[in-house]
Each structure stands twice: as structure tokens, then as C-alpha cells.
Design an enzyme around this catalytic site. Structure first.
Site, PDB file in Angstrom:
ATOM      1  N   LYS A   1       7.395 101.573  61.625  1.00 30.53           N
ATOM      2  CA  LYS A   1       6.184 102.307  62.071  1.00 30.53           C
ATOM      3  C   LYS A   1       6.241 102.501  63.580  1.00 30.53           C
ATOM      4  O   LYS A   1       7.346 102.583  64.145  1.00 30.53           O
ATOM      5  CB  LYS A   1       4.919 101.571  61.621  1.00 30.53           C
ATOM      6  CG  LYS A   1       4.950 101.208  60.145  1.00 30.53           C
ATOM      7  CD  LYS A   1       3.621 100.776  59.616  1.00 30.53           C
ATOM      8  CE  LYS A   1       3.761 100.334  58.178  1.00 30.53           C
ATOM      9  NZ  LYS A   1       2.503 100.052  57.536  1.00 30.53           N
TER      10      LYS A   1
ATOM     11  N   HIS B   1       4.217 109.235  53.692  1.00 29.14           N
ATOM     12  CA  HIS B   1       3.651 107.891  53.838  1.00 29.14           C
ATOM     13  C   HIS B   1       2.125 108.022  53.931  1.00 29.14           C
ATOM     14  O   HIS B   1       1.609 108.969  54.526  1.00 29.14           O
ATOM     15  CB  HIS B   1       4.215 107.206  55.088  1.00 29.14           C
ATOM     16  CG  HIS B   1       3.892 105.745  55.137  1.00 29.14           C
ATOM     17  ND1 HIS B   1       2.644 105.284  55.501  1.00 29.14           N
ATOM     18  CD2 HIS B   1       4.635 104.654  54.831  1.00 29.14           C
ATOM     19  CE1 HIS B   1       2.652 103.954  55.421  1.00 29.14           C
ATOM     20  NE2 HIS B   1       3.847 103.549  55.012  1.00 29.14           N
TER      21      HIS B   1
ATOM     22  N   GLU C   1       3.624 103.075  46.649  1.00 24.97           N
ATOM     23  CA  GLU C   1       2.927 102.213  47.599  1.00 24.97           C
ATOM     24  C   GLU C   1       1.407 102.344  47.412  1.00 24.97           C
ATOM     25  O   GLU C   1       0.795 103.288  47.934  1.00 24.97           O
ATOM     26  CB  GLU C   1       3.256 102.631  49.037  1.00 24.97           C
ATOM     27  CG  GLU C   1       4.714 102.545  49.392  1.00 24.97           C
ATOM     28  CD  GLU C   1       4.898 102.340  50.888  1.00 24.97           C
ATOM     29  OE1 GLU C   1       5.523 101.341  51.254  1.00 24.97           O
ATOM     30  OE2 GLU C   1       4.402 103.147  51.685  1.00 24.97           O
TER      31      GLU C   1
ATOM     32  N   GLY D   1       5.466  95.509  57.620  1.00 27.07           N
ATOM     33  CA  GLY D   1       5.256  94.372  58.517  1.00 27.07           C
ATOM     34  C   GLY D   1       6.413  93.377  58.547  1.00 27.07           C
ATOM     35  O   GLY D   1       6.905  93.016  59.624  1.00 27.07           O
TER      36      GLY D   1
HETATM   37  C1  PEP Z   1       4.509 100.451  54.492  1.00 24.14           C
HETATM   38  O1  PEP Z   1       3.852 100.779  55.470  1.00 24.14           O
HETATM   39  O2  PEP Z   1       5.233 101.274  53.935  1.00 24.14           O
HETATM   40  C2  PEP Z   1       4.395  99.087  54.020  1.00 24.14           C
HETATM   41  C3  PEP Z   1       4.830  98.818  52.828  1.00 24.14           C
HETATM   42  O3  PEP Z   1       3.826  98.194  54.888  1.00 24.14           O
HETATM   43  P1  PEP Z   1       3.636  96.611  54.609  1.00 24.14           P
HETATM   44  O4  PEP Z   1       4.932  96.078  54.081  1.00 24.14           O
HETATM   45  O5  PEP Z   1       3.289  96.049  55.962  1.00 24.14           O
HETATM   46  O6  PEP Z   1       2.529  96.476  53.629  1.00 24.14           O
END
Ligand code: PEP
Length: 247
Positions: free
Chosen positions: A7, A92, A162, A228
Site C-alpha cells: 500500500k 482493490h 477480499e 499489513g
Molecule cells: C489488502 O489490503 O489487500 C489486505 C489483504 O490487507 P490486510 O492483509 O492488512 O488485511
């Protein structure tokens, strides 16, 4: 494939440290991994990985622009190809929410990536209210149908499932449920595209070292998109090692 999404995080110093921590912890003969740093660190990361003979790590981008020319601030797919990027994430949920990206725009980005021969990593997922109202499958189907309409998808396309409520929250869905949703995604993609191809489908949302194995045990979860936890080279390596053990 396991993909790191940094990110809008990082610095020159962080990238150097990340590569050291990753190399000290990754198993030999690991699977292909992807790392998507901010655009500004792509070349540095590629150089560091090449110096360390880490040729199984592909560097990619977190997004791509549409076309080129009079589009201030936009980075085109051919520019990413010039940077030797291997893939780009599109759709995303943070881009959909903060930058108001529609499925139609994401479809244009997908076409651009295909024309530049970059692997698309297309993200889909439902909001918490869709989840609560049992509309997960409806939402995902709509996103996929609109993003993939009339597209002849490349064999290397990756879909990342996601759920929005799992991203950065520390909450995760049940891996068995994700497995079923991923199977559904494979079916929808196969029927939505003109060449009937069944894609790889990853899971993303609060994946960490402790829970990664529970996802990788499932037959329809073909990898992970990690936010993260990927900022720490050691944690990302341990997640990748977990994937290797299960595949
Ligand atoms: C993402 O932003 O694609 C993601 C999966 O973030 P996190 O692993 O922090 O939940």
C-alpha cells in the site's frame, strides 16, 4: 501465488531492511511470490532482489492507469512493463472506495494490462452489510461479470477474494466458507469470459503468520494477498513458507 501489497507504506530504508529480513527467513525453493511496493520503490526493490539472486520474487504494481497521454498522475501499463513489472493489482477495495473506481474502469485497466502482457490480480469482495445480508455471492458475481465482460482472459490471471470487512481489521472469515466462495468465483469466471478459463483464486484479508496455514489447507485457495503482515520481510517469508508446506 502469495502477493505482498505494501500500500502507501515504506521508505528507501524500509525496502533495504525488508529484503534482508525476507532473505534470512525464506525457505529454499519457495514458490513464486509477488511484491507490490509503491511505484517509487519498484526499481530499487528489483535491484536488491536481483543482487540477492531472488529470482522467484516478481515485482508488481498496486494499480495501473488507463491509456497514456493527457492523464496527469497516471502510470500506464506500458510504463509498468518498461519497469519490468510482472503483475499489477486492480480493483482493490481501497481504490474502489477512496478513488471511486467502478467495475467499468477496472475493466479498462484489465484490458490495458492484458495488452502489455502483465499478470492482472483482480480484487473482488463484499462489504460487511452485504455479508450480513447474505449477499456475498451476488456482489461478487456482479463485480466479476462487469469487470470481465467480453474479456479473453489470460491464463495467468489471478482473482483475489477480499471481503472488505476482513481487510486490516484482524477479523477473518471461516476458511471453509472462503473455500466455497473461491470455488464459486472459479465457476463465475469460467462462464463470464469468452475462453472458459478457470483462474487461480487467492484470499486476502488479515492474513498473518498464525492463520495462513488454515487458508492454505483449502483446495480452492490458491494463495494469498497480504497487506499489513507483508510490511515485515520476516512475516512475509514465514507466510510464504507456510504456503510451500501446504502445496
Ligand atoms: C489488502 O489490503 O489487500 C489486505 C489483504 O490487507 P490486510 O492483509 O492488512 O488485511
Amino acid at each position: 501465488m502469495i502477493i505482498a501489497n505494501f500500500k502507501s507504506n515504506g521508505s528507501e530504508q524500509m525496502i533495504v531492511r525488508w529484503v534482508q529480513d525476507f532473505i534470512s527467513n525464506i525457505d529454499n525453493n519457495h514458490t513464486t511470490l509477488g511484491i507490490a511496493p509503491p511505484y517509487t520503490y519498484i526499481e530499487k526493490l528489483e535491484r536488491l532482489l536481483s543482487d540477492a539472486n531472488q529470482n522467484n520474487l516478481k515485482v508488481g504494481a498496486q494499480d495501473v492507469g488507463v491509456g497514456s497521454g493527457a492523464k496527469t498522475g497516471s502510470v500506464s501499463s506500458s510504463m509498468l512493463a518498461d519497469l519490468n513489472c510482472n503483475f499489477a493489482i486492480i480493483g482493490h477495495s481501497e481504490r474502489r472506495k477512496i478513488f471511486n473506481e467502478s467495475n467499468e474502469l477496472i475493466r479498462e485497466k484489465l484490458k490495458n494490462l492484458i495488452s502489455s502482457k502483465l499478470t492482472p490480480v483482480l480484487c473482488v469482495g463484499e462489504s460487511y452489510s452485504d455479508f450480513e445480508n447474505k449477499k456475498t455471492l451476488i456482489t461478487i458475481k456482479e463485480q466479476l461479470n462487469e469487470c470481465l465482460l467480453d474479456i479473453h482472459i489470460p491464463q495467468d490471471i489471478i482473482i483475489a477474494y477480499e471481503p472488505l470487512w476482513a481487510i486490516g481489521s484482524g477479523k477473518t472469515p471461516n476458511p471453509t466458507d472462503v473455500n466455497e466462495i473461491n470455488e464459486y468465483i472459479k465457476d463465475v469466471v469460467q462462464s463470464a469470459t469468452s475462453n472458459n478459463y478457470v483462474p487461480s483464486v487467492c484470499y486476502g484479508g488479515s492474513v498473518d503468520v498464525a492463520n495462513a496455514g488454515s487458508f492454505f489447507d483449502c483446495s480452492n485457495i490458491d494463495g494469498a494477498l497480504v497487506g499489513g503482515a507483508s510490511l515485515d520481510g520476516k512475516k512475509f517469508a514465514l507466510i510464504a513458507n507456510e504456503f510451500n508446506r501446504n502445496n
